[in-house]
Write an enzyme that holds these catalytic residues in place. Structure first.
Site: not given
Length: 366
Positions: A46, A79, A165, A195, A288
């Site tokens: 705003e 605001c 990959w 990795d 995970t």
């Protein structure tokens, strides 16, 4: 309102813990100014819009906002005060602010001050844009996204452990850009060992969290070498002395293991929330990701699927851990979108509240 939403989205990833907000001001059917909240601690949408034009032209104008304006002091002034000061005739608000400090209070004050207020225009779009903020306010916990990059048959590594990959470069680039949207990227320790990822975005460096019950993270790993102050480790209490010596700059949390040798991830996510982390991008690995699904913590998923078939009993499935015993317990998705990115397909959506709900609304395919 569509323009306000589009403006708000330009700051994706940079306003946390604040929501993304865009503002458009119109008068006599013409847009006279616009703005958006660019970064946490900076002026709100705003104010950005108001300061871009002569204040005299604002009297009698209409203000369009994708979220109810704030009416409380934070790092910036409320605001609402500026809106009332400039005597807007009308304010159009897509959705009410879920923050308990606001939650309709600004709307009431505007109406009490004889400002016409309309709400609900593009409401669903506005909620989806700020899905992280809405969960933060309603559940007092981070928004959790699961990201998977897999072959067509659901594998993330071959039987020899090779994983780089599977997906193509364009898919990987898009996945990396997703990190910019969230406060923290989380992986299991096996991903670090196999990795050695940096876990950085394209435009920003998020926090990097690792689930590591036995503290196997190498001291020379990329995530410790690059911005160690951004590293968060969850390990067991028995590793306290070792962790504090090896990772002095990291934030280390000590949790009790359950019977399976893992942690309560809900407790870990609450700890992240207390750190000011409003969203978590879970990238793997298999165990995970599976644990997050098992514990019903996932709010959104991104699956990148390469047109490759790996096969083999010993190759690694994308989502591991315990899984489900019956099909009616499977995690099903709603609000599905599908996009072709280079040679890969990206499928994303939201886990349904309960099992057995139909797959609905495939919105895009391109």
């Amino acid at each position: 309102m569509s323009l306000a939403l589009s403006l708000a989205g330009k700051a994706q990833g940079f306003t946390s813990p604040n929501p993304m907000v865009g503002a458009v001001i119109a008068k006599k059917d013409k847009i006279i100014t616009k703005g958006f909240h660019k970064r946490s601690g900076w002026p709100h949408a705003e104010i950005e819009a108001i300061k871009r034009t002569d204040s005299r032209s604002l009297k009698g104008a209409t203000l369009y906002l994708n979220l109810e304006p704030c009416c409380h002091w934070g790092r910036t002034p409320p605001c609402l005060d500026a809106i009332l000061k400039h005597k807007f005739k009308r304010v159009v608000i897509a959705v009410k602010d879920p923050n308990p400090k606001v939650n309709g209070a600004s709307i009431k004050k505007l109406r009490k001050s004889k400002v016409k207020v309309d709400t609900g225009l593009f409401r669903k779009d506005a909620e989806e844009l700020n899905e992280v903020f809405f969960k933060n306010m309603r559940k007092k916990s981070p928004f959790i996204v699961a990201k998977v990059a897999q072959s067509l048959d659901g594998k993330i590594a071959t039987c020899s452990g090779e994983s780089k990959w599977i997906t193509g470069k364009k898919g990987r680039d898009f996945a990396k850009s997703l990190r910019d949207r969230y406060d923290c990227v989380l992986v299991g320790v096996n991903t670090v060992l196999l990795d050695d990822p940096g876990l950085e975005g394209k435009k920003r460096i998020p926090f990097k969290a690792v689930i590591d019950p036995d503290l196997k993270i190498p001291e020379e790993s990329c995530i410790n070498k690059r911005h160690p102050e951004k590293l968060i480790i969850f390990t067991s209490l028995s590793k306290k002395k070792q962790a504090l010596e090896i990772f002095p700059k990291a934030k280390v949390f000590f949790l009790k293991k359950d019977s399976s040798g893992w942690f309560c991830l809900k407790k870990a996510s609450k700890m992240l929330f207390k750190l000011g982390i409003m969203s978590v991008f879970v990238e793997g690995g298999s165990e995970t990701l599976g644990r997050f699904f098992d514990q019903k913590l996932v709010d959104k998923v991104y699956f990148f699927i390469a047109p490759k078939i790996i096969g083999g009993k010993r190759s690694l499935a994308s989502v591991g851990a315990q899984g489900i015993k019956k099909l009616n317990q499977a995690v099903e998705l709603d609000k599905i979108e599908i996009r072709r990115i280079g040679t890969d397909l990206c499928v994303w959506g939201y886990p349904c509240a309960g099992a057995g709900l139909p797959l609905t609304r495939i919105k895009k395919f391109r």
